[in-house]
Design a protein around this motif. Sequence first.
Motif, PDB file in Angstrom:
ATOM      1  N   ARG A 163       0.837  -1.196   0.000  1.00 51.06           N
ATOM      2  CA  ARG A 163       0.000   0.000   0.000  1.00 51.06           C
ATOM      3  C   ARG A 163       0.878   1.254   0.000  1.00 51.06           C
ATOM      4  NH1 ARG A 163      -3.809  -0.026   4.860  1.00 51.06           N
ATOM      5  NH2 ARG A 163      -1.868   0.418   5.959  1.00 51.06           N
ATOM      6  N   TRP A 164       1.920   1.250   0.854  1.00 50.00           N
ATOM      7  CA  TRP A 164       2.844   2.391   0.910  1.00 50.00           C
ATOM      8  C   TRP A 164       3.646   2.509  -0.388  1.00 50.00           C
ATOM      9  CZ3 TRP A 164       8.200   1.909   0.582  1.00 50.00           C
ATOM     10  CH2 TRP A 164       8.908   3.123   0.701  1.00 50.00           C
ATOM     11  N   PHE A 165       4.212   1.373  -0.838  1.00 53.29           N
ATOM     12  CA  PHE A 165       5.118   1.430  -1.989  1.00 53.29           C
ATOM     13  C   PHE A 165       4.396   1.877  -3.255  1.00 53.29           C
ATOM     14  CE2 PHE A 165       7.259  -0.687  -5.615  1.00 53.29           C
ATOM     15  CZ  PHE A 165       8.462   0.015  -5.569  1.00 53.29           C
ATOM     16  N   TYR A 166       3.283   1.228  -3.578  1.00 51.57           N
ATOM     17  CA  TYR A 166       2.581   1.568  -4.820  1.00 51.57           C
ATOM     18  C   TYR A 166       2.023   2.993  -4.778  1.00 51.57           C
ATOM     19  CZ  TYR A 166       2.797  -3.398  -6.133  1.00 51.57           C
ATOM     20  OH  TYR A 166       3.218  -4.657  -6.467  1.00 51.57           O
ATOM     21  N   VAL A 219       0.211   3.518 -11.345  1.00 52.14           N
ATOM     22  CA  VAL A 219       0.409   2.087 -11.130  1.00 52.14           C
ATOM     23  C   VAL A 219      -0.230   1.347 -12.301  1.00 52.14           C
ATOM     24  CG1 VAL A 219      -0.069   0.107  -9.646  1.00 52.14           C
ATOM     25  CG2 VAL A 219       0.389   2.349  -8.628  1.00 52.14           C
ATOM     26  N   LEU A 220       0.521   0.430 -12.890  1.00 51.02           N
ATOM     27  CA  LEU A 220      -0.019  -0.446 -13.934  1.00 51.02           C
ATOM     28  C   LEU A 220      -0.299  -1.810 -13.333  1.00 51.02           C
ATOM     29  CD1 LEU A 220       2.169   0.351 -17.089  1.00 51.02           C
ATOM     30  CD2 LEU A 220      -0.092   1.240 -16.496  1.00 51.02           C
ATOM     31  N   THR A 221      -1.446  -2.367 -13.647  1.00 52.66           N
ATOM     32  CA  THR A 221      -1.791  -3.722 -13.226  1.00 52.66           C
ATOM     33  C   THR A 221      -2.096  -4.562 -14.465  1.00 52.66           C
ATOM     34  OG1 THR A 221      -4.160  -3.218 -13.038  1.00 52.66           O
ATOM     35  CG2 THR A 221      -2.804  -2.882 -11.070  1.00 52.66           C
ATOM     36  N   PRO A 222      -1.910  -5.888 -14.369  1.00 51.37           N
ATOM     37  CA  PRO A 222      -2.184  -6.732 -15.535  1.00 51.37           C
ATOM     38  C   PRO A 222      -3.668  -6.953 -15.819  1.00 51.37           C
ATOM     39  CG  PRO A 222      -0.606  -7.759 -14.032  1.00 51.37           C
ATOM     40  CD  PRO A 222      -1.257  -6.632 -13.304  1.00 51.37           C
ATOM     41  N   SER A 223      -4.539  -6.511 -14.905  1.00 54.81           N
ATOM     42  CA  SER A 223      -5.967  -6.774 -15.079  1.00 54.81           C
ATOM     43  C   SER A 223      -6.782  -5.782 -14.262  1.00 54.81           C
ATOM     44  CB  SER A 223      -6.302  -8.201 -14.619  1.00 54.81           C
ATOM     45  OG  SER A 223      -5.985  -8.359 -13.241  1.00 54.81           O
ATOM     46  N   GLU A 224      -8.051  -5.638 -14.631  1.00 61.91           N
ATOM     47  CA  GLU A 224      -8.971  -4.838 -13.833  1.00 61.91           C
ATOM     48  C   GLU A 224      -9.181  -5.480 -12.463  1.00 61.91           C
ATOM     49  OE1 GLU A 224     -10.260  -1.958 -14.407  1.00 61.91           O
ATOM     50  OE2 GLU A 224      -9.652  -1.676 -16.506  1.00 61.91           O
ATOM     51  N   TYR A 225      -9.098  -6.801 -12.411  1.00 62.59           N
ATOM     52  CA  TYR A 225      -9.235  -7.511 -11.138  1.00 62.59           C
ATOM     53  C   TYR A 225      -8.164  -7.055 -10.152  1.00 62.59           C
ATOM     54  CZ  TYR A 225      -8.572 -11.207  -7.719  1.00 62.59           C
ATOM     55  OH  TYR A 225      -8.393 -11.884  -6.539  1.00 62.59           O
ATOM     56  N   THR A 226      -6.902  -7.015 -10.594  1.00 62.60           N
ATOM     57  CA  THR A 226      -5.828  -6.587  -9.705  1.00 62.60           C
ATOM     58  C   THR A 226      -5.971  -5.116  -9.350  1.00 62.60           C
ATOM     59  OG1 THR A 226      -4.364  -8.239 -10.692  1.00 62.60           O
ATOM     60  CG2 THR A 226      -3.322  -6.500  -9.414  1.00 62.60           C
ATOM     61  N   LYS A 227      -6.444  -4.322 -10.293  1.00 67.04           N
ATOM     62  CA  LYS A 227      -6.716  -2.911  -9.997  1.00 67.04           C
ATOM     63  C   LYS A 227      -7.715  -2.795  -8.847  1.00 67.04           C
ATOM     64  CE  LYS A 227      -8.658   1.289 -12.079  1.00 67.04           C
ATOM     65  NZ  LYS A 227      -9.125   1.932 -13.355  1.00 67.04           N
ATOM     66  N   ARG A 228      -8.776  -3.585  -8.880  1.00 72.91           N
ATOM     67  CA  ARG A 228      -9.766  -3.542  -7.800  1.00 72.91           C
ATOM     68  C   ARG A 228      -9.145  -3.951  -6.463  1.00 72.91           C
ATOM     69  NH1 ARG A 228     -12.921  -5.884 -11.915  1.00 72.91           N
ATOM     70  NH2 ARG A 228     -12.772  -7.957 -10.949  1.00 72.91           N
ATOM     71  N   ARG A 229      -8.270  -4.941  -6.504  1.00 73.54           N
ATOM     72  CA  ARG A 229      -7.582  -5.366  -5.289  1.00 73.54           C
ATOM     73  C   ARG A 229      -6.807  -4.202  -4.670  1.00 73.54           C
ATOM     74  NH1 ARG A 229      -9.017  -9.917  -2.497  1.00 73.54           N
ATOM     75  NH2 ARG A 229      -8.810 -11.825  -3.693  1.00 73.54           N
ATOM     76  N   LEU A 230      -6.039  -3.485  -5.490  1.00 78.98           N
ATOM     77  CA  LEU A 230      -5.225  -2.384  -4.971  1.00 78.98           C
ATOM     78  C   LEU A 230      -6.088  -1.244  -4.450  1.00 78.98           C
ATOM     79  CD1 LEU A 230      -2.191  -2.113  -7.422  1.00 78.98           C
ATOM     80  CD2 LEU A 230      -2.474  -3.524  -5.379  1.00 78.98           C
ATOM     81  N   LEU A 231      -7.220  -1.024  -5.098  1.00 84.83           N
ATOM     82  CA  LEU A 231      -8.121   0.026  -4.612  1.00 84.83           C
ATOM     83  C   LEU A 231      -8.667  -0.310  -3.224  1.00 84.83           C
ATOM     84  CD1 LEU A 231     -10.051   0.844  -7.908  1.00 84.83           C
ATOM     85  CD2 LEU A 231      -8.413   2.324  -6.716  1.00 84.83           C
ATOM     86  N   GLU A 232      -8.746  -1.593  -2.906  1.00 86.30           N
ATOM     87  CA  GLU A 232      -9.226  -2.022  -1.591  1.00 86.30           C
ATOM     88  C   GLU A 232      -8.175  -1.833  -0.505  1.00 86.30           C
ATOM     89  OE1 GLU A 232     -10.249  -6.066  -2.257  1.00 86.30           O
ATOM     90  OE2 GLU A 232     -12.059  -5.607  -3.430  1.00 86.30           O
ATOM     91  N   TYR A 233      -6.864  -1.703  -0.864  1.00 94.35           N
ATOM     92  CA  TYR A 233      -5.818  -1.649   0.161  1.00 94.35           C
ATOM     93  C   TYR A 233      -5.960  -0.470   1.115  1.00 94.35           C
ATOM     94  CZ  TYR A 233      -3.020  -5.500  -1.789  1.00 94.35           C
ATOM     95  OH  TYR A 233      -2.567  -6.728  -2.206  1.00 94.35           O
ATOM     96  N   PRO A 234      -6.138   0.815   0.746  1.00 99.77           N
ATOM     97  CA  PRO A 234      -6.191   1.338  -0.618  1.00 99.77           C
ATOM     98  C   PRO A 234      -4.851   1.944  -1.038  1.00 99.77           C
ATOM     99  CG  PRO A 234      -7.031   2.969   0.922  1.00 99.77           C
ATOM    100  CD  PRO A 234      -6.576   1.810   1.755  1.00 99.77           C
TER     101      PRO A 234
END
Length: 356
Positions: free
Chosen positions: A124-127, A133-148
């Motif tokens: 969460r801190w690093f990204y 931030v680039l993610t390989p999928s919308e799924y991973t994007k949603r994951r990072l938004l949850e961190y947030p």
Amino acid sequence: MRVLDYLELDSQLDRAGIGTAHDQQVEALERARAAGADVEVVTSPWAAGDPRAALRGALAGRSPLSDVDVIHLNLIGPASVALARYAKVTDTPLVLHCHVTSEDFRESFRGSNAIAPALRRYLRWFYSQADLVLTPSEYTKRRLLEYPVDAPIRAVSNGIDRDSVADHERYREEYRERFDLDGVVMFAVGSVFERKGLTAFCEVAKRTDHDFAWFGTVDSGPQASPTVKRWTDDPPENVTFSGWVDDKPGAFGAGDVFFFPTKEENQGIVVLEAMACGKPCVLRDIPVFREYFEDGHDCLLCDSRAEMVEALNRLADDPDLRERLGENARETAAEHSLERVGEELVETYEQLLESR
């Protein structure tokens, strides 16, 4: 436009999915340049690509680091942290590529589950240091938004280098003979982790009469999980663990149905590789696969081991279904060409530079 596309520990990750993803980024950018894009890519942060020459330059009063317009980092270790800070100090646009989440870190090696919660806080801190931030999928994007994660996030496919597996058929007989494989062979490719669905792979194999093969590195050191040791030390009679193979196309040539019951992926480059080879795929029904693939069209998605057994037996008995799914899978893989990835990366860099 000069871009540093950097993978920390690249020599240690050459057999991992992160290494493949980085190699494909570099190749995609090279293809974009060949097509006329104004982009030059370097993979070393050191001036002239040589740390010794960079040190000599530093002693002479020159910067030891490459002069670049964009910094694109692919890992999360100390060298990447240092380069992220350097980007901030020099006001250089910073792209952080998310290949690691706490979710896909779980069930990878001994102790990974215990570390995962702390890793999530670190990520969460690093990204959040990134301009993008680039993610390989919308799924991973949603994951990072949850961190947030407190940074803009964009999904860009890892793509697939179809040339890397283009000659898989010529290896077929050699690899089937080497590993004593016969009939319709169910196979997986990649490092052997429980997170990749190891237990499901073996339990499903025990309920069928087909040969199963897993081509990929098997950890045997103290970091190996008890589950990996248990299954690889005493596998079912119809399961072969090949260990590392030098010719990746050989793995795709030897197998007939790609069986990948993984529990968590950010995209799954190996699935795209199998699809590029025209292999029908049986996959665990997880959200990221629903994003890119269509059940019954280019793969079969399964919720349970019983469904996996049924799907594999069905494909073994129906060559027409194997051919139809395989042809559709090949078309799906073509949608993830490196030419398209290169265009998206160049567009991303240009937008970041324009926004400064």
